[in-house]
Design a protein around this motif. Structure first.
Motif, PDB file in Angstrom:
ATOM      1  N   ALA A 238       0.908  -1.288   0.323  1.00 10.07           N
ATOM      2  CA  ALA A 238       0.030  -0.199   0.100  1.00 10.07           C
ATOM      3  C   ALA A 238       0.697   1.233   0.018  1.00 10.07           C
ATOM      4  CB  ALA A 238      -1.063  -0.024   1.184  1.00 10.07           C
TER       5      ALA A 238
ATOM      6  N   ASP B  61       0.945   3.570  -2.045  1.00 12.89           N
ATOM      7  CA  ASP B  61       0.219   4.677  -2.667  1.00 12.89           C
ATOM      8  C   ASP B  61      -0.461   5.355  -1.875  1.00 12.89           C
ATOM      9  OD1 ASP B  61      -1.127   2.207  -2.480  1.00 12.89           O
ATOM     10  OD2 ASP B  61      -2.556   3.293  -3.679  1.00 12.89           O
ATOM     11  N   LYS B  62      -0.560   4.681  -0.410  1.00 15.05           N
ATOM     12  CA  LYS B  62      -1.468   5.228   0.727  1.00 15.05           C
ATOM     13  C   LYS B  62      -0.584   5.968   1.549  1.00 15.05           C
ATOM     14  CE  LYS B  62      -5.142   2.212   0.306  1.00 15.05           C
ATOM     15  NZ  LYS B  62      -6.171   3.044  -0.514  1.00 15.05           N
TER      16      LYS B  62
ATOM     17  N   GLY C 212      -0.185  -1.714   4.614  1.00 23.80           N
ATOM     18  CA  GLY C 212      -0.560  -0.628   4.949  1.00 23.80           C
ATOM     19  C   GLY C 212       0.605   0.423   5.177  1.00 23.80           C
ATOM     20  N   SER C 213       0.508   1.510   5.731  1.00 27.44           N
ATOM     21  CA  SER C 213       1.756   2.226   5.862  1.00 27.44           C
ATOM     22  C   SER C 213       1.674   2.677   7.391  1.00 27.44           C
ATOM     23  CB  SER C 213       1.740   3.438   5.215  1.00 27.44           C
ATOM     24  OG  SER C 213       2.713   4.459   5.527  1.00 27.44           O
TER      25      SER C 213
ATOM     26  N   THR D  51      -7.417   3.911   9.272  1.00 23.38           N
ATOM     27  CA  THR D  51      -7.785   3.673   7.822  1.00 23.38           C
ATOM     28  C   THR D  51      -8.424   2.490   7.964  1.00 23.38           C
ATOM     29  OG1 THR D  51      -5.889   2.810   7.120  1.00 23.38           O
ATOM     30  CG2 THR D  51      -5.992   5.098   7.085  1.00 23.38           C
TER      31      THR D  51
ATOM     32  N   TYR E 236     -10.040   0.008   4.703  1.00 23.21           N
ATOM     33  CA  TYR E 236     -10.623  -0.225   3.213  1.00 23.21           C
ATOM     34  C   TYR E 236     -10.600  -1.837   2.811  1.00 23.21           C
ATOM     35  CZ  TYR E 236      -5.413  -0.162   2.465  1.00 23.21           C
ATOM     36  OH  TYR E 236      -3.907  -0.306   2.670  1.00 23.21           O
TER      37      TYR E 236
ATOM     38  N   GLU F 273     -14.564   7.986   5.475  1.00 24.72           N
ATOM     39  CA  GLU F 273     -13.664   7.474   4.462  1.00 24.72           C
ATOM     40  C   GLU F 273     -14.486   6.933   3.248  1.00 24.72           C
ATOM     41  OE1 GLU F 273     -10.066   5.513   4.975  1.00 24.72           O
ATOM     42  OE2 GLU F 273      -9.629   6.766   6.748  1.00 24.72           O
TER      43      GLU F 273
END
Length: 349
Positions: free
Chosen positions: A29, A31-32, A56-57, A224, A226, A336
């Motif tokens: 992830a 891009d997040k 994730g980040s 977050t 998703y 979100e």
């Protein structure tokens, strides 16, 4: 699956499969990532990033000078990003049980130290269920991070108890992982590929909430959430109707300040600015956005998370807990668009 099975699965991917997994669950992830973290990540050697697995980040803000512990650090991508964020006065400890991944992480330690101008990183081989064995003392860590690894641990509650032990008062657990919308059947939990892909063995979100409270976290938050994409028809057929989500969790060690629901004390929080990458607003979680210099009415738990942690220098808190007004039901909502479930974790807020 036991530790040895997981080690063999990831060693095979790392050494023989060129870093390729069967699904896109652990796609890192990147891009997040926030822009300032993405910029750091671009400096990480390609071998580290292509053989790093995460969903994730989990790199929180305001890490300057902190001691950060990365559980299941793998090839060390997040360790080296955190090393830049904590700076020369900070320290980052990576723990992993896999020799092949640790070999890649250690291979670049000198290179990264030369790039940063300091060496503040150490790697340990060990199990995240037993951090005492690798020499992590009680209340010695400011922030614990982990990227899609805790779900691989056979005894997850033991992992969370160890995290509670090593965190300083006011310290933070900030981790990303895969969660399920129901209890995963034993057949999936013992399937070697599904476990290695973080689909078997992952926690049902409500069981996770109950476990966190048993350990001591009366309130935790999702930052977050998703849907977790599998993109493999054969594996999708094996898991059936189970809905998976990738979530990042924020939990502070504030045992005498956090309550099991959000309570109203008439307190106000004001974000004064100053956190890198958050010039105009700061998101405490997925439904608390604090705009710079704009007073916001928040519950006692949210105030504690801002006032009694490393975030305190960036906030002004008006009011205390001398007067109680009942349960708090006025939280701001910042939904979100791609959220895959509930907003808050262990609190109504």
């Amino acid at each position: 699956m036991e530790h040895q099975d997981v080690k063999e699965y990831y060693s095979n991917i790392t050494v023989n499969q060129g870093g390729q997994m069967e699904t896109q669950i652990c796609s890192c992830a990147s891009d997040k990532m926030p822009p300032h973290i993405r910029q750091i990540a671009r400096k990480i050697p390609e071998e580290i990033t292509t053989r790093f697995y995460g969903c994730g980040s989990p790199l929180p803000d305001a890490l300057e000078g902190c001691t950060v512990l990365d559980l299941g650090c793998g090839t060390g991508r997040d360790v080296y990003i955190a090393a830049a964020l904590v700076g020369k006065s900070g320290k980052v400890i990576g723990v992993d049980m896999n020799d092949d991944q640790l070999a890649i992480a250690r291979k670049y330690q000198k290179t990264m130290a030369e790039a940063y101008g300091y060496d503040n990183v150490v790697f340990h081989k060990g199990f995240i269920e037993d951090l005492r064995e690798v020499g992590i003392p009680d209340e010695s860590v400011d922030v614990v991070i982990s990227n899609c690894v805790i779900n691989l641990a056979p005894d997850k509650e033991k992992v969370f108890r160890e995290i509670w032990r090593v965190l300083k008062p006011g310290g933070e657990l900030f981790f990303s992982d895969i969660f399920a919308d129901r209890r995963v059947p034993d057949a999936i939990n013992h399937h070697p590929v599904l476990v290695g892909e973080c689909l078997g063995g992952c926690l049902y979100i409500e069981d996770f909430r109950r476990m966190m409270r048993r350990v001591g976290w009366e309130d935790f938050r999702y930052t977050t959430s998703y849907p977790a994409a599998i993109h493999n028809p054969d594996i999708e057929a094996l898991v059936g109707n189970i809905q998976y989500s990738s979530r990042t969790v924020r939990a502070f060690k504030l045992p005498h300040l956090l309550e099991d629901i959000c309570e109203q004390y008439g307190q106000i929080a004001i974000y004064n600015g100053g956190i890198e990458g958050h010039e105009h607003f700061f998101d405490l979680d997925d439904h608390h956005r604090l705009y710079a210099h704009l007073p916001l009415s928040v519950c006692g738990n949210s105030c504690a998370m801002l006032e009694h942690t490393r975030f305190a220098p960036y906030f002004t808190i008006i009011g205390d807990r001398s007067r109680h007004f009942g349960a708090f039901d006025g939280c701001a909502s910042v939904p979100e668009p791609d959220a895959a479930g509930e907003g808050s974790g262990g609190c109504c807020c």
